[in-house]
Write a protein that holds these residues in place. Structure first.
Motif, PDB file in Angstrom:
ATOM      1  N   TYR A   1     -32.223 -28.935   8.626  1.00  0.00           N
ATOM      2  CA  TYR A   1     -30.792 -28.964   8.896  1.00  0.00           C
ATOM      3  C   TYR A   1     -30.257 -27.576   9.256  1.00  0.00           C
ATOM      4  CZ  TYR A   1     -29.583 -27.064   4.236  1.00  0.00           C
ATOM      5  OH  TYR A   1     -29.437 -26.258   3.126  1.00  0.00           O
ATOM      6  N   VAL A   2     -30.937 -26.532   8.800  1.00  0.00           N
ATOM      7  CA  VAL A   2     -30.548 -25.168   9.164  1.00  0.00           C
ATOM      8  C   VAL A   2     -30.932 -24.881  10.620  1.00  0.00           C
ATOM      9  CG1 VAL A   2     -30.897 -22.713   8.667  1.00  0.00           C
ATOM     10  CG2 VAL A   2     -30.736 -24.362   6.789  1.00  0.00           C
ATOM     11  N   ILE A   3     -32.107 -25.343  11.023  1.00  0.00           N
ATOM     12  CA  ILE A   3     -32.516 -25.207  12.423  1.00  0.00           C
ATOM     13  C   ILE A   3     -31.537 -25.944  13.323  1.00  0.00           C
ATOM     14  CG2 ILE A   3     -34.324 -25.768  14.101  1.00  0.00           C
ATOM     15  CD1 ILE A   3     -36.367 -25.461  11.836  1.00  0.00           C
ATOM     16  N   ASP A   4     -31.152 -27.160  12.927  1.00  0.00           N
ATOM     17  CA  ASP A   4     -30.179 -27.934  13.702  1.00  0.00           C
ATOM     18  C   ASP A   4     -28.862 -27.176  13.832  1.00  0.00           C
ATOM     19  OD1 ASP A   4     -31.814 -30.055  14.247  1.00  0.00           O
ATOM     20  OD2 ASP A   4     -30.993 -31.375  12.703  1.00  0.00           O
ATOM     21  N   TYR A   5     -28.432 -26.549  12.730  1.00  0.00           N
ATOM     22  CA  TYR A   5     -27.172 -25.812  12.760  1.00  0.00           C
ATOM     23  C   TYR A   5     -27.202 -24.678  13.775  1.00  0.00           C
ATOM     24  CZ  TYR A   5     -23.975 -22.044  11.605  1.00  0.00           C
ATOM     25  OH  TYR A   5     -23.071 -21.021  11.703  1.00  0.00           O
TER      26      TYR A   5
ATOM     27  N   THR B   1     -15.466 -27.695  17.011  1.00  0.00           N
ATOM     28  CA  THR B   1     -16.471 -28.405  17.798  1.00  0.00           C
ATOM     29  C   THR B   1     -17.799 -28.475  17.049  1.00  0.00           C
ATOM     30  OG1 THR B   1     -15.414 -27.607  19.841  1.00  0.00           O
ATOM     31  CG2 THR B   1     -17.636 -28.509  20.031  1.00  0.00           C
ATOM     32  N   VAL B   2     -18.201 -27.365  16.413  1.00  0.00           N
ATOM     33  CA  VAL B   2     -19.425 -27.357  15.607  1.00  0.00           C
ATOM     34  C   VAL B   2     -19.340 -28.427  14.526  1.00  0.00           C
ATOM     35  CG1 VAL B   2     -20.804 -26.041  13.953  1.00  0.00           C
ATOM     36  CG2 VAL B   2     -19.988 -24.931  16.044  1.00  0.00           C
TER      37      VAL B   2
ATOM     38  N   LYS C   1     -21.341 -25.953   7.154  1.00  0.00           N
ATOM     39  CA  LYS C   1     -21.084 -24.860   6.217  1.00  0.00           C
ATOM     40  C   LYS C   1     -22.219 -24.716   5.210  1.00  0.00           C
ATOM     41  CE  LYS C   1     -16.040 -24.908   6.555  1.00  0.00           C
ATOM     42  NZ  LYS C   1     -14.755 -25.118   5.840  1.00  0.00           N
ATOM     43  N   GLU C   2     -22.849 -25.829   4.871  1.00  0.00           N
ATOM     44  CA  GLU C   2     -23.981 -25.790   3.940  1.00  0.00           C
ATOM     45  C   GLU C   2     -25.144 -25.023   4.566  1.00  0.00           C
ATOM     46  OE1 GLU C   2     -27.031 -28.956   1.767  1.00  0.00           O
ATOM     47  OE2 GLU C   2     -25.143 -29.656   2.645  1.00  0.00           O
ATOM     48  N   ALA C   3     -25.398 -25.289   5.844  1.00  0.00           N
ATOM     49  CA  ALA C   3     -26.479 -24.596   6.556  1.00  0.00           C
ATOM     50  C   ALA C   3     -26.148 -23.123   6.744  1.00  0.00           C
ATOM     51  CB  ALA C   3     -26.716 -25.251   7.907  1.00  0.00           C
ATOM     52  N   LYS C   4     -24.906 -22.846   7.059  1.00  0.00           N
ATOM     53  CA  LYS C   4     -24.457 -21.462   7.238  1.00  0.00           C
ATOM     54  C   LYS C   4     -24.624 -20.675   5.942  1.00  0.00           C
ATOM     55  CE  LYS C   4     -20.448 -18.860   8.962  1.00  0.00           C
ATOM     56  NZ  LYS C   4     -19.024 -18.950   9.375  1.00  0.00           N
TER      57      LYS C   4
END
Length: 219
Positions: free
Chosen positions: A169-173, A194-195, A203-206
């Motif tokens: 999910y971090v890669i997707d972000y 838009t993100v 925000k979790e991935a960030k």
């Protein structure tokens, strides 16, 4: 606190930071006196000590064990296998290295990471681009010292292959982040809106990257 290095240049402002080795680095104008630099360090001593403690904690992190490797957010052991080549393989449970020399293992692991990231990231980028009708010019996969991704004015996207160590999910972000930059060339409210419309939990991935991103740069 004594600076480990003072870097002087034509810059107009003074800046201080704690690097990845917990050293104090000062960047200062050519003519700024040592006394003024030391006064500034004393003024920021509380903040500097906090940053140094964070880095020292990271340096003692067991996740940075050289006998372990991160892949998609999970740790896997690295074991040496008898081989005539230095090729590194992964069987789903552990990495098998063809050499016991750490430098060769690191180079082999980087090569494996880069190839695997291409396999994982390119289809995800194509999926999101097609789904949201986003046009991309070129995509480059490389290692970047300070960025996880970037998007040029011509909609060329760079992605840092070290992200293969992060959860999916971090890669997707990061992919979504750069795709949205083809529409909004800044970090305005419209950009983040838009993100979020594409990835509600961005925000979790960030936050994951902010807290654990250093682990990906320690190879």
């Amino acid at each position: 606190m004594t600076p480990s290095k003072i870097i002087r240049s034509k810059r107009r402002t003074l800046s201080i930071s704690i690097n990845d080795n917990a050293e104090l680095i000062v960047r200062a104008p050519h003519k700024l006196s040592i006394d003024k630099i030391h006064d500034f360090i004393i003024e920021k001593e509380k903040w500097l000590n906090k940053q140094k403690n964070i880095v020292n904690k990271r340096l003692s992190d067991p996740f940075l064990d050289k006998d372990m490797a991160l892949y998609l957010g999970s740790l896997f052991p690295i074991k040496t296998a008898q081989s005539q080549s230095n090729k590194l393989t992964f069987n789903g449970e552990e990495f098998l290295a063809g050499s016991s020399e750490q430098e060769i293992i690191n180079l082999s692991l980087k090569k494996w990471y880069k190839n695997k990231f291409k396999e994982v990231a390119i289809p995800r980028l194509t999926y999101f681009a097609d789904k949201y009708n986003i046009s991309v010019n070129q995509v480059r996969i490389k290692e970047q010292k300070t960025l996880w991704g970037s998007c040029s004015s011509r909609n060329n996207i760079n992605l840092n292959y070290l992200l293969i160590m992060a959860p999916m999910y971090v890669i997707d972000y990061v992919i979504i982040h750069e795709l949205v930059h083809t529409i909004h060339k800044n970090h305005s409210a419209n950009f983040w809106k838009t993100v979020e419309s594409i990835m509600p939990n961005f925000k979790e991935a960030k936050s994951w990257l902010k807290e654990f991103g250093y682990k990906l740069r320690k190879l």
